[in-house]
Design a protein around this motif. Sequence first.
Motif, mmCIF file in Angstrom:
data_model
loop_
_atom_site.group_PDB
_atom_site.id
_atom_site.type_symbol
_atom_site.label_atom_id
_atom_site.label_comp_id
_atom_site.label_asym_id
_atom_site.label_seq_id
_atom_site.Cartn_x
_atom_site.Cartn_y
_atom_site.Cartn_z
ATOM 1 N N ALA A 127 11.175 1.031 10.092
ATOM 2 C CA ALA A 127 12.469 1.691 9.953
ATOM 3 C C ALA A 127 12.339 3.211 9.999
ATOM 4 C CB ALA A 127 13.127 1.258 8.643
ATOM 5 N N LEU A 128 11.372 3.744 9.274
ATOM 6 C CA LEU A 128 11.193 5.190 9.250
ATOM 7 C C LEU A 128 10.699 5.713 10.595
ATOM 8 C CD1 LEU A 128 9.563 5.602 5.723
ATOM 9 C CD2 LEU A 128 11.892 6.194 6.389
ATOM 10 N N ARG A 174 7.065 11.349 3.934
ATOM 11 C CA ARG A 174 6.248 10.136 3.903
ATOM 12 C C ARG A 174 5.572 9.834 5.235
ATOM 13 N NH1 ARG A 174 4.934 7.517 -0.984
ATOM 14 N NH2 ARG A 174 6.633 7.868 -2.438
ATOM 15 N N ASP A 193 7.140 -5.736 3.149
ATOM 16 C CA ASP A 193 8.153 -4.717 2.897
ATOM 17 C C ASP A 193 7.667 -3.345 3.328
ATOM 18 O OD1 ASP A 193 9.828 -6.605 1.890
ATOM 19 O OD2 ASP A 193 9.554 -6.088 -0.220
ATOM 20 N N ALA A 194 6.383 -3.053 3.087
ATOM 21 C CA ALA A 194 5.837 -1.755 3.486
ATOM 22 C C ALA A 194 5.852 -1.610 5.005
ATOM 23 C CB ALA A 194 4.419 -1.596 2.944
ATOM 24 N N ALA A 202 9.324 -0.947 6.136
ATOM 25 C CA ALA A 202 9.673 0.450 5.889
ATOM 26 C C ALA A 202 9.076 1.356 6.956
ATOM 27 C CB ALA A 202 9.189 0.869 4.500
ATOM 28 N N SER A 204 12.440 11.001 3.412
ATOM 29 C CA SER A 204 12.450 9.548 3.583
ATOM 30 C C SER A 204 13.193 8.885 2.441
ATOM 31 C CB SER A 204 11.019 9.001 3.609
ATOM 32 O OG SER A 204 10.320 9.460 4.727
ATOM 33 N N ARG A 242 13.647 5.942 -0.447
ATOM 34 C CA ARG A 242 12.669 5.386 -1.375
ATOM 35 C C ARG A 242 11.992 4.174 -0.757
ATOM 36 N NH1 ARG A 242 11.542 5.730 -6.710
ATOM 37 N NH2 ARG A 242 10.722 3.882 -7.749
ATOM 38 N N LEU A 243 10.652 4.119 -0.891
ATOM 39 C CA LEU A 243 9.897 3.016 -0.314
ATOM 40 C C LEU A 243 9.920 1.802 -1.224
ATOM 41 C CD1 LEU A 243 6.728 4.800 1.043
ATOM 42 C CD2 LEU A 243 8.708 4.046 2.332
ATOM 43 N N PRO A 244 9.808 0.604 -0.639
ATOM 44 C CA PRO A 244 9.652 -0.585 -1.463
ATOM 45 C C PRO A 244 8.284 -0.597 -2.110
ATOM 46 C CG PRO A 244 9.326 -1.118 0.849
ATOM 47 C CD PRO A 244 9.786 0.317 0.793
ATOM 48 N N LYS A 260 4.598 -1.065 -2.855
ATOM 49 C CA LYS A 260 3.480 -1.200 -1.919
ATOM 50 C C LYS A 260 2.709 -2.502 -2.148
ATOM 51 C CE LYS A 260 0.329 1.535 -4.787
ATOM 52 N NZ LYS A 260 -0.433 2.770 -4.860
ATOM 53 N N ILE A 266 2.148 5.466 1.389
ATOM 54 C CA ILE A 266 2.830 4.545 0.481
ATOM 55 C C ILE A 266 2.408 4.761 -0.970
ATOM 56 C CG2 ILE A 266 3.210 2.800 2.253
ATOM 57 C CD1 ILE A 266 0.809 1.274 1.211
#
Length: 297
Positions: free
Chosen positions: A24-25, A99, A17-18, A21, A6, A8-10, A12, A61
């Motif tokens: 999108a994922l 993730r 934003d989470a 994500a 995955s 990089r996550l924004p 948490k 996350i």
Amino acid sequence: MVSRVSPRLPSKSNPDDAFAALVALAGRAGVGITRVVHRTDKAIVATGTRAGRPVVAKLLISDDPYWVSRRAHELDVYARFASDPPPVRVPELLWADDRLTVLTNVPGRRLHDERHLTRDISHAKVQLVLDTLEALTQWAPDPALPEPIDYHGRIHGEFAAQLLDDAERATLHTLVDRIGPDRVTAHGDALPANLLIDEDRCALVDWEHSGRYLPGHDLALLYTVGAAASPTLATAITDRVAAGGITTEYTMNLVLLVCREIRIHDSLPLGAAPAHRMSTLRDLHIRLRQQLRPASR
């Protein structure tokens, strides 16, 4: 199942934003998200569809090494299910990266949405749940699942937390040694929300704490969070323990789980749990401590 890395996550700390994500994922896995059903500082869980099939998508996350390792263990257990199916209803792993986990959406309604039961459970549902947990203890995949609990270490920990005194600590250590290496497969986190009831079937979800425990672990956890509100459940568990000849092992699990539950509630913000719950746990804790001396004879 396809496995990728995955992006990089924004942070948490930003729920929007989470969620973005997650969408999108999940899209990379062919999943269309329909709604979020659970969100913590550890993970977001949502329902969706994949190729027209209902699924559950779980996005980790947290970067905490403990939860990263628990998720890796859970993925390994799902792989075990595929090669050596357990005698209980479980989700099927469809897709995973480092993730995101995509699972089949198992039919059923939670036994209860909260951690602790707040009402009595019918005799039929109680027997269904206990039959399912008992069936799981007969599953012995090869190689064996790991043992998540170091019982001697947990005893030391509860003593350090001042929830056991010297005599109780010594008694529990003696009991662990007396019981020996006997362990059985357990879900490890048999909370009401992880038990899905669908007519005459019960499914178990969230396997990150599964492994080999002293007999009676899942029963002891369910008793800890359910006995006060459900006398039907409490009586049924007590009867099962006696019939199975696992009173000592069950008591060991129950003592440690009640101690842990007290610590969990001690750490909650004021007002986060009903005021009566801690007093109920304290009363159970006292009764269990009183049982330790005869249990060691």
